[in-house]
Design an enzyme around this catalytic site. Sequence first.
Site, PDB file in Angstrom:
ATOM      1  N   CYS A 129       2.419  17.037   2.953  1.00 26.83           N
ATOM      2  CA  CYS A 129       1.366  17.320   3.938  1.00 26.83           C
ATOM      3  C   CYS A 129       1.497  18.774   4.368  1.00 26.83           C
ATOM      4  O   CYS A 129       1.481  19.104   5.549  1.00 26.83           O
ATOM      5  CB  CYS A 129       1.415  16.362   5.123  1.00 26.83           C
TER       6      CYS A 129
ATOM      7  N   ASP B  45       6.755  11.397  -1.784  1.00 27.42           N
ATOM      8  CA  ASP B  45       6.078  11.953  -0.600  1.00 27.42           C
ATOM      9  C   ASP B  45       7.128  12.778   0.135  1.00 27.42           C
ATOM     10  O   ASP B  45       7.789  12.295   1.046  1.00 27.42           O
ATOM     11  CB  ASP B  45       5.536  10.809   0.257  1.00 27.42           C
TER      12      ASP B  45
ATOM     13  N   GLY C 219       3.845   3.672   5.152  1.00 31.81           N
ATOM     14  CA  GLY C 219       2.386   3.742   5.209  1.00 31.81           C
ATOM     15  C   GLY C 219       1.742   3.757   3.837  1.00 31.81           C
ATOM     16  O   GLY C 219       0.759   3.056   3.581  1.00 31.81           O
ATOM     17  N   LYS C 220       2.287   4.548   2.915  1.00 35.07           N
ATOM     18  CA  LYS C 220       1.725   4.612   1.560  1.00 35.07           C
ATOM     19  C   LYS C 220       2.169   3.412   0.730  1.00 35.07           C
ATOM     20  O   LYS C 220       1.452   3.005  -0.201  1.00 35.07           O
ATOM     21  CB  LYS C 220       2.100   5.941   0.908  1.00 35.07           C
TER      22      LYS C 220
ATOM     23  N   ASP D 197      25.316   5.951  -3.923  1.00 35.03           N
ATOM     24  CA  ASP D 197      24.595   4.720  -4.273  1.00 35.03           C
ATOM     25  C   ASP D 197      24.328   4.671  -5.783  1.00 35.03           C
ATOM     26  O   ASP D 197      23.818   5.626  -6.358  1.00 35.03           O
ATOM     27  CB  ASP D 197      23.271   4.709  -3.489  1.00 35.03           C
TER      28      ASP D 197
ATOM     29  N   CYS E 160      10.244   8.296  -0.957  1.00 37.12           N
ATOM     30  CA  CYS E 160      10.483   8.801   0.404  1.00 37.12           C
ATOM     31  C   CYS E 160       9.523   8.058   1.327  1.00 37.12           C
ATOM     32  O   CYS E 160       8.591   8.628   1.891  1.00 37.12           O
ATOM     33  CB  CYS E 160      10.250  10.302   0.489  1.00 37.12           C
TER      34      CYS E 160
ATOM     35  N   ASP F 164      14.188   5.054   1.391  1.00 38.85           N
ATOM     36  CA  ASP F 164      14.296   6.171   2.321  1.00 38.85           C
ATOM     37  C   ASP F 164      15.757   6.346   2.691  1.00 38.85           C
ATOM     38  O   ASP F 164      16.577   5.432   2.493  1.00 38.85           O
ATOM     39  CB  ASP F 164      13.454   5.926   3.582  1.00 38.85           C
TER      40      ASP F 164
END
Length: 432
Positions: free
Chosen positions: A367, A314, A249-250, A298, A244, A268
């Site tokens: 988060c 994430d 960023g990660k 997919d 994800c 994503d």
Amino acid sequence: MTPSARLSAAIDLLAAMEATPQRPADALANAFFRERRYIGGGDRRAISARVWRVLRHWRRLHWWIERVGGKVTPRTLVLAMMALDPDARENPQHLFTGERYAPLGLIGSESSLYTQLEGQGLLHPDMPAAVRLEVPDWLLPRLERAFGEGLEAELAAMDGEATLDLRVNLLKSDRPTAQAALEGEGIHAVDTTLSPWGLRVAGRQPITSCAAFRSGLIEIQDEGSQLVVAAVGARPGMRVLDYCAGAAGKTLGMAMTMENRGHIVACDVSEPRLEGAVRRLRRAGVHNAERHLLVAGDRWARRRSGSFDRVLVDAPCTGTGTWRRNPDARLRLREQDLVELTEKQAAIMDRAAALVRPGGRMVYATCSVLREENGDQIAAFLARNPAFSLVVPDGTEDDLPAGLSRDGQVSLTPRQHHTDGFFAAIMQREAG
């Protein structure tokens, strides 16, 4: 801009937020300032600071205004803030002048409201607990479950301003070199205490315009997010999946720990988010990463079943750990959102688990500070997937500081760790 003009702009921005309550405040503010390019950087920061102060005390301000029989408007919200908060105390007669670029003068009911509220203080014994703690009524029992006796202290920490954290890009630099580069541009940064790659900057600084950022020496990333990367333990030569990835960023952090060797895939369901990753990857000097858009039907995942050494999930979540940055998010969060998100998280974990090779690891992260999205999700996943078990980090296959994990799970909060609220669980698939 004059103080009155800044106040007028803050009222206009609050009015724009009131008109589109489901749109994130930071996105709305960005659009607001893009349309008003005449507003300089210092003025933008002053206007945003006033608006975010109101957002942090949204329920308390509403309660006070309604208590004295006032009408809640953007004007009365800033007036109440001036009256109730000693740190925001100003004489409204000097600002609401009706002169050029200033807000119109106060009407009788507004003057009366200010007079009744002046010096009262933001908190009152009669406030319901959820109002005093600035959370939705339905969410309070869940937060009590998460924090127990530490609830008020934890939520008080979430009321504060977020730190500005940077991750040094080891593909191009190291901490001392990046620090020196920032210092040369007048930006003082200190080492973070937990992340081995982190720097922390005091106050709001124009990081994206500095040479160290533009050349890819640093990335803006909360220390807690860096620690999620540390939990993955991506190493050179591995096949790694960021399931994800969003704007990657990660992915950037994991490519760094892989020293640009091996293969990493950023997936994503949002094409715009993945497209936004292109410039970041290029700036960071990452060349071992590819992007893949996940679409219904997919076959990409089926063909790669059981092939990744590390899979990071994430997961989309309530974002309750990011309230320091996004105080408006608590106002938009609905109970139904939590129900839908926990169902989505479970489904994503099950799909991602199939991509982990025997003996490989999956790291689930949010988060969020809620047990429903964190520990409860892991317990349910392990019950459904007996081939997986929690792994206690030992520092050899990950980059986490010693003692940060409990039974393979990491829980970070602003009060305890001075990071955003993050959760990560490290699970290994049996080698069999």
